[in-house]
Design an enzyme around this catalytic site. Structure first.
Site, PDB file in Angstrom:
ATOM      1  N   HIS A 136       0.988  -1.245   0.045  1.00  0.00           N
ATOM      2  CA  HIS A 136       0.194  -0.152   0.019  1.00  0.00           C
ATOM      3  C   HIS A 136       0.715   1.482  -0.005  1.00  0.00           C
ATOM      4  CE1 HIS A 136      -3.152   2.755   1.833  1.00  0.00           C
ATOM      5  NE2 HIS A 136      -3.667   2.148   0.997  1.00  0.00           N
ATOM      6  N   LYS A 138       3.219   4.410  -1.293  1.00  0.00           N
ATOM      7  CA  LYS A 138       3.269   5.327  -2.461  1.00  0.00           C
ATOM      8  C   LYS A 138       4.477   5.995  -2.468  1.00  0.00           C
ATOM      9  CE  LYS A 138      -1.080   5.172  -0.838  1.00  0.00           C
ATOM     10  NZ  LYS A 138      -1.793   4.170  -1.487  1.00  0.00           N
ATOM     11  N   ASP A 143      17.266   9.223  -8.402  1.00  0.00           N
ATOM     12  CA  ASP A 143      18.658   9.446  -8.341  1.00  0.00           C
ATOM     13  C   ASP A 143      19.295   9.252  -7.033  1.00  0.00           C
ATOM     14  OD1 ASP A 143      19.268  10.002 -10.983  1.00  0.00           O
ATOM     15  OD2 ASP A 143      19.243  12.298 -10.697  1.00  0.00           O
ATOM     16  N   HIS A 312      -8.679  11.958   0.997  1.00  0.00           N
ATOM     17  CA  HIS A 312      -7.902  10.611   1.026  1.00  0.00           C
ATOM     18  C   HIS A 312      -6.373  10.908   1.776  1.00  0.00           C
ATOM     19  CE1 HIS A 312      -5.598   7.284  -1.040  1.00  0.00           C
ATOM     20  NE2 HIS A 312      -6.572   6.707  -0.845  1.00  0.00           N
ATOM     21  N   LYS A 314      -3.608  11.098   4.564  1.00  0.00           N
ATOM     22  CA  LYS A 314      -3.287  10.306   5.802  1.00  0.00           C
ATOM     23  C   LYS A 314      -2.279  11.284   6.616  1.00  0.00           C
ATOM     24  CE  LYS A 314      -3.942   7.074   2.372  1.00  0.00           C
ATOM     25  NZ  LYS A 314      -5.385   6.880   2.541  1.00  0.00           N
ATOM     26  N   ASP A 319       1.036  19.356  17.877  1.00  0.00           N
ATOM     27  CA  ASP A 319       1.523  20.685  18.576  1.00  0.00           C
ATOM     28  C   ASP A 319       2.354  21.656  17.169  1.00  0.00           C
ATOM     29  OD1 ASP A 319       1.012  19.634  20.817  1.00  0.00           O
ATOM     30  OD2 ASP A 319       3.249  19.219  21.540  1.00  0.00           O
TER      31      ASP A 319
END
Length: 403
Positions: A136, A138, A143, A312, A314, A319
């Protein structure tokens, strides 16, 4: 007997955000490293930045994605990957077969023909009905020097501005500096699992200091016991002294995570959740998440639903210093059964930039409250009995109580 995150972190971290690096090292074996530059690349902005990185790559392009589907921006990125491979850049691509329908038929042949190395994470022939243990993450590394991560997939619904149902709202980051080596190691780990060759040592030696932020990229995999996804979530919440603002796409929290969220307001923490509202690609999740609202409200957690499109992201803001952004959802799949990744950043400027974006999202969201019921009014336990009644009311662009 008290054990795990609830026992060791239930009272919070002794020095708040200052203890996060020490906690991550002891629980995930990942160290916070300094000298990093970070920039938000939200929604479709991430693809323009990735395209520029592909064009200027000199050595390698590494892609580790759950979703890469035909259509834009996938077609453009595939064309660039093909061009750079023909020009001598090492292009290594890894996708998850469940998340990437259409990739094998429409994108794989041209990529391989151009000289790209393409592999599938845990192919379905070996795991025909395995919806757990998927990749899952991404993750893009160019380089061994620049990286991209967040909640995005390479598919049309991420190629917008987050303001319409066809263009999802997501949070992504471009990063340069020593922490990119950790992103590269994460890619290499998956690459070798799928049969790829050992990466050259030079791929881990090109990072240079590029800024002032401290950061760590924490990976998580499906395990029996406490995953790194659980530890990252609990550590970030335990670090909060003033606020913890959390955006998430799929809110079906395990009991320990729900308990950690609900415990913070009693310690004076401004705990806010920003969740999907009328637009959700899995409607059953909306039904389930709303069954937690009464319990959250009683605990002092403020809940908001994003209105223009699918939320979508996450992310977590703790603080005025700590930001978490990546692929981890607050559900059982991310916490127990999927390979995930999250960038943990300790930097005031980056956190301030995130706060500005959060306030804009708030102006496009509505706060959810129970209808005419006090915080202590009786009602069904979340997940049991009928769904409680709630009303959604407008939320001002500048929420009170922020710092």
């Amino acid at each position: 007997m008290t054990f795990g995150p609830w026992g060791s972190l239930g009272r919070g971290l002794p020095e708040g955000v200052d203890s996060v690096g020490l906690a991550l090292m002891q629980t995930t074996a990942t160290s916070m490293v300094g000298g990093n530059r970070l920039a938000w690349r939200d929604n479709g902005e991430v693809f323009a930045a990735m395209e520029e990185a592909f064009r200027t790559a000199r050595h390698s392009i590494h892609v580790d994605m759950y979703i890469w589907r035909p259509g834009q921006p996938g077609e453009q990125l595939a064309a660039l990957a093909c061009r750079r491979a023909r020009e001598g850049v090492a292009v290594r691509i890894l996708v998850d077969p469940i998340g990437s329908p259409g990739f094998p038929q429409q994108l794989y042949p041209r990529l391989v023909e151009a000289g790209c190395e393409v592999r599938y994470f845990r192919p379905l022939m070996a795991h025909p009905i395995a919806f757990t243990g998927r990749n899952h993450r991404k993750l893009v590394v160019v380089d061994g020097r620049m990286g991209f991560t967040g909640g995005f997939g390479i598919a049309p619904e991420w190629n917008g501005d987050g303001l319409s149902p066809d263009g999802w709202r997501d949070s992504n980051v471009e990063v340069e500096g020593p922490v990119v080596r950790q992103l590269q190691v994460a890619f290499a780990n998956h690459w070798m699992e799928t049969g790829g060759q050992l990466l050259p040592a030079a791929e881990f030696e090109r990072t240079r200091p590029a800024g002032d932020a401290r950061a760590a990229y924490v990976t998580s995999t499906d395990v029996k016991g406490l995953s790194h996804a659980r530890w990252v979530t609990h550590i970030a919440l335990a670090a909060a002294r003033q606020r913890a603002w959390v955006a998430n796409a799929y809110f079906v929290p395990p009991p320990q995570v729900l308990g950690a969220l609900c415990a913070r307001p009693a310690r004076g923490v401004d705990l806010r959740l920003l969740l999907p509202g009328p637009y959700q690609d899995h409607p059953s999740v909306t039904f389930i998440q709303r069954r937690f609202y009464r319990h959250l409200e009683r605990s002092g957690v403020k809940v908001y639903e994003y209105q223009p499109s699918m939320m979508h992201s996450k992310t977590m803001l703790v603080d005025d210093r700590l930001v978490v952004v990546g692929s981890i959802n607050l559900d059982f799949l991310s916490m127990e059964y999927l390979d995930e990744g999250a960038l943990v950043v300790d930097d005031r400027a980056f956190a301030a930039d995130f706060e500005e974006r959060w306030r804009v999202d708030m102006s496009r969201s509505r706060q959810v409250t129970s209808e005419g019921r006090g915080r202590d009014a009786p009602g069904p336990t979340p997940g049991i009995g009928r769904e409680p009644a709630f009303e959604v009311r407008a939320q001002s662009a500048e929420p009170t109580g922020g710092i």
